[in-house]
Design an enzyme around this catalytic site. Structure first.
Site, PDB file in Angstrom:
ATOM      1  N   SER A 245       0.916  -1.274   0.041  1.00 56.11           N
ATOM      2  CA  SER A 245       0.014   0.018  -0.062  1.00 56.11           C
ATOM      3  C   SER A 245       0.738   1.148  -0.100  1.00 56.11           C
ATOM      4  O   SER A 245       0.424   2.368  -0.165  1.00 56.11           O
ATOM      5  CB  SER A 245      -0.863   0.077   1.187  1.00 56.11           C
ATOM      6  OG  SER A 245      -0.311   0.365   2.488  1.00 56.11           O
TER       7      SER A 245
ATOM      8  N   LYS B  38       1.364   4.485   7.053  1.00 59.35           N
ATOM      9  CA  LYS B  38       0.741   5.408   6.179  1.00 59.35           C
ATOM     10  C   LYS B  38       1.296   6.777   6.445  1.00 59.35           C
ATOM     11  O   LYS B  38       1.934   6.925   7.321  1.00 59.35           O
ATOM     12  CB  LYS B  38      -0.682   5.506   6.212  1.00 59.35           C
ATOM     13  CG  LYS B  38      -1.484   4.536   5.995  1.00 59.35           C
ATOM     14  CD  LYS B  38      -1.922   4.170   4.647  1.00 59.35           C
ATOM     15  CE  LYS B  38      -2.761   2.740   4.228  1.00 59.35           C
ATOM     16  NZ  LYS B  38      -1.987   1.456   4.757  1.00 59.35           N
TER      17      LYS B  38
END
Lengths: 419, 147
Positions: free
Chosen positions: B67, B104
């Protein structure tokens, strides 16, 4: 001024660093072999789960209260403890590590406001390591201990209690339970209870001569320290261990000598490794055996045997040999043994070792062998290279609720699923 | 949101006891002439010093999943995470959101934060007071191994 930094519910807090979902929820940690409760989060304490209680006794409470249970993960706790201590060390002039979750620190020469400094220490450890701590700052170590307990007790103190004005100290001592004062202990606690003394101030009000006569120098030290007179010195270097012990309770009763010998050999090896880690040698090796105390229907035994060595050693081979001799002296067939242990004593620095002129062993050669043993086990994992007496099957503890060793083993991975 | 190939993180602590040092200059001379470099020797380079700024606050985290591929964080990479760094807008962080850990880029806004993936197959996650949200540590370095 001295400070005490005390980790809150340390083992439970360690588990929460990698399990933020458990913050605010009841958590308990069990002793080796999942025997007893050795740590509780505040929420678990509120459910009435007692310190040291056997696991099976509190099982109903645990199920009802949805308590998360962990087997002791000392690899993790030890690593996080080192981190807490290193962080503290970077913020103050000197620290004295008192236990796995407590350290005194020296604030001599530090400028006010010390309570602000205390809070900064707490915030930094909380952020950098993830462990909540309580800080107490006071003129003596004994008072700093009391202050840290207040910091833990009263949330409005924001994790730090700075206790320095005599009138404040007097007010605190007037309410602080005497039994909880550092150095009073259970024995004197009971004595004072019978005498009707309840608070630290009542103890301070006793005449000096009485304290000396009844409690000796140690008691007098506590008495003086409570009055702000510094008597317990600050030791930055940990004292050399007096004894090294490895003992375990077995998950089941063991009856055969062969099996006990293997276990004792393994404990002796672990002791020897610790001994070398400290750069020490020992000249006494002791083994002991214990039957199951909870089985009153069966015959009970506690036996120990001490082997005196002709010269101090740190060799696994020699220590294992002596531990097995000691075991053979205490073992009697016909009993179910529930616990065994090995104790090394008469510990001295290896550098001061007095060799015997007619020594049968070549110390140089043996020490090279031990170096190889330690290096192999360090690089390839514990238990890679062992003495044959240990057998091939290592002693396994019951650890049904063990969390991963997140910080000390590459293979024990915390698996997390992002979204 | 892409569910296949879910990124997964694993945690480790750095062991600084062993030092892999690379000497920058000089060599031992057993006999004969002393090295002219002897007076100019620097201390060897130490990767631990370069990459681990605060050992007590540094944790290793293993990445699994893609991701964050756009930021060069790939499956199997090792993150060096420092908990002592104060979170800032745009930092790449190991976060804990509603029961799960994730890595993230964090965008801080008024009253909320956005967790930004860097792979178009994943969607940004909005977190506010209604979420269980924690910035666990800031990613300082990524170590890749080429086999």
């Amino acid at each position: 001024m001295y400070g005490l930094c005390d980790c809150n519910n340390f083992y439970a807090s360690c588990e929460r660093v990698f399990r933020p979902d458990l913050v605010g929820r009841p958590v308990v940690v069990l002793s080796n072999n999942d025997g007893c409760i050795i740590a509780r989060s505040n929420e678990a304490k509120a459910l009435g789960i007692g310190m040291g209680q056997p696991f099976y006794q509190v099982r109903p409470l645990i199920e009802r209260g949805q308590v998360t249970v962990f087997s002791a993960n000392f690899a993790l706790y030890g690593d996080l403890s080192r981190r807490v201590m290193a962080t503290l060390r970077s913020l103050v002039p000197g620290i004295e590590v008192y236990s796995i979750d407590e350290a005194f620190f020296d604030l001599r020469g530090m400028t006010e406001p010390l309570d602000e400094l205390g809070r900064t220490i707490g915030r930094t450890i909380r952020r950098n390591v993830g462990i909540p701590v309580s800080i107490g700052i006071a003129p003596t170590k004994t008072l700093a201990k009391i202050a840290s307990k207040l910091a833990k007790q009263y949330p409005r103190l924001n994790g730090c209690c700075y206790m320095h004005r005599p009138e404040d100290i007097a007010k605190v001592l007037g309410r602080f339970p005497l039994q909880e004062v550092w150095g009073i202990g259970r024995r004197y606690g009971r004595m004072f209870d019978r005498m009707g003394l309840r608070t630290a101030q009542q103890f301070v009000d006793l005449p000096q001569e009485w304290v000396r006569a009844r409690m000796g120098v140690a008691g007098l030290r506590t008495w003086s320290e409570l009055q702000g007179v510094e008597c317990i010195s600050f030791e930055q270097l940990p004292p050399r261990k007096q004894q090294i012990t490895i003992s375990r309770t077995f998950p089941r009763e063991i009856t055969t000598r062969e099996e006990l010998e293997r276990i004792v050999a393994e404990f002796a090896s672990m002791c020897a490794e610790k001994l070398r880690g400290e750069g020490s040698v020992c000249s006494e090796v002791q083994s002991y055996l214990l039957t199951n105390r909870h089985r009153e229907d069966q015959p009970q035994r506690y036996e120990t045997s001490l082997q005196l060595l002709s010269e101090p050693t740190d060799s696994t081979l020699e220590i294992v040999r002596q531990a097995r001799i000691a075991l053979r002296q205490v073992f009697l067939p016909g009993y179910g043994y529930k616990k065994a242990g090995v104790i090394l004593s008469q510990i001295t620095p290896a550098s001061e070792r007095q060799g015997s002129l007619f020594s049968p062993v070549d110390i140089q050669k043996q020490s090279r062998l031990m170096q190889v043993l330690d290096t192999v086990n360090k690089t390839h994992g514990k238990g890679t290279l062992v003495v044959a007496a240990q057998g091939t099957e290592p002693f396994r503890m019951n650890r049904e609720h063990l969390s991963p060793r997140y910080t000390t083993d590459w293979k024990e991975l915390l698996v997390v699923k992002p979204r | 949101m892409a569910q296949k190939n879910n990124p997964t993180l694993t945690f480790h602590a750095p062991d600084l006891s062993s030092r892999q040092e690379i000497p920058v200059a000089g060599g031992e001379v057993k006999a004969g002439f002393p090295s002219p470099a002897d007076d100019f020797l620097d201390s060897p380079l130490d990767l631990n010093r370069e990459l681990v700024h605060n050992p007590a606050a540094t944790f290793f985290v293993r990445v699994s999943g893609d991701s964050m591929a756009g930021d060069g964080i790939d499956d199997g990479d090792l993150l060096i995470v420092d908990r002592s760094v104060t979170p800032y807008d745009g930092c790449i962080a190991v976060c804990y959101v509603d029961g799960e850990f994730t890595v993230k880029r964090v965008r801080l806004e008024k009253g909320c934060a956005w967790l930004m993936p860097s792979n178009p197959r994943y969607r940004p996650i909005r977190v506010d007071a209604g979420n269980e949200f924690l910035i666990w540590g800031i990613v300082r370095h990524v170590i890749k191994t080429f086999k």
